[in-house]
Design a protein around this motif. Structure first.
Motif, PDB file in Angstrom:
ATOM      1  N   ALA A  35      36.537  15.868 -25.809  1.00 50.91           N
ATOM      2  CA  ALA A  35      34.868  14.855 -26.017  1.00 50.91           C
ATOM      3  C   ALA A  35      34.107  16.063 -27.077  1.00 50.91           C
ATOM      4  N   LEU A  36      34.585  17.308 -26.920  1.00 51.68           N
ATOM      5  CA  LEU A  36      33.450  17.816 -27.722  1.00 51.68           C
ATOM      6  C   LEU A  36      34.562  18.851 -28.685  1.00 51.68           C
ATOM      7  N   GLY A  37      33.660  18.925 -29.749  1.00 52.09           N
ATOM      8  CA  GLY A  37      34.333  20.170 -30.521  1.00 52.09           C
ATOM      9  C   GLY A  37      33.606  21.947 -30.476  1.00 52.09           C
ATOM     10  N   LEU A  38      34.590  22.458 -30.282  1.00 56.54           N
ATOM     11  CA  LEU A  38      34.451  24.076 -30.075  1.00 56.54           C
ATOM     12  C   LEU A  38      32.744  24.140 -30.411  1.00 56.54           C
ATOM     13  N   GLU A  39      31.942  24.464 -31.811  1.00 57.50           N
ATOM     14  CA  GLU A  39      31.070  24.726 -32.379  1.00 57.50           C
ATOM     15  C   GLU A  39      30.003  24.086 -31.174  1.00 57.50           C
TER      16      GLU A  39
END
Length: 136
Positions: free
Chosen positions: A90-94
């Motif tokens: 659902a989210l990228g790392l950054e």
């Protein structure tokens, strides 16, 4: 923000080493260490980036494998929720790092408001050190 008790040594040692250490201190107050908004923001960002680079996402994955994925701290805790969202795609790392920084700053702001509402004095480290020197 950290609360730091003003303590002095007091009691003799008892049988338990741990209790003996605690018994040696008598606290006569409470001081809130507040590095200031800008420094606090820098420290929060540094800490959050360090948490993620030290393996927070892998820690959440391990907790999930052990069956703790629904535990409140894993599902909702600052940083843990965002790490879980990385695992879920659902989210990228950054984005997870940025969101964790924002949530941590919001939490720190709530703490500062609470401390102020309690009437607790806030000090920078230098102010607290100077105060401690003047109150032996």
């Amino acid at each position: 923000l950290r609360r730091r008790p003003r303590c002095t040594r007091a009691a003799p040692r008892s049988a338990s080493p741990r209790l003996a250490e605690l018994a040696q201190w008598r606290c006569g107050g409470l001081a809130v260490l507040d590095p200031g908004k800008d420094e606090l923001a820098r420290l929060i960002e540094q800490r959050v980036r360090g948490m993620f680079s030290a393996g927070l996402v892998q820690e959440v994955a391990a907790l999930r494998r052990l069956g703790y994925g629904e535990a409140h701290v894993v599902a909702q805790g600052i940083g843990y929720r965002e790490a879980g969202q990385v695992l879920d795609g659902a989210l990228g790392l950054e984005d997870a790092v940025s969101l964790t920084i924002i949530r941590t700053r919001q939490y720190a702001k709530r703490q500062r408001t609470y401390f102020r509402g309690q009437g607790w004095q806030s000090y920078t480290q230098d102010e607290l050190d100077a105060w401690a020197r003047s109150h032996p």
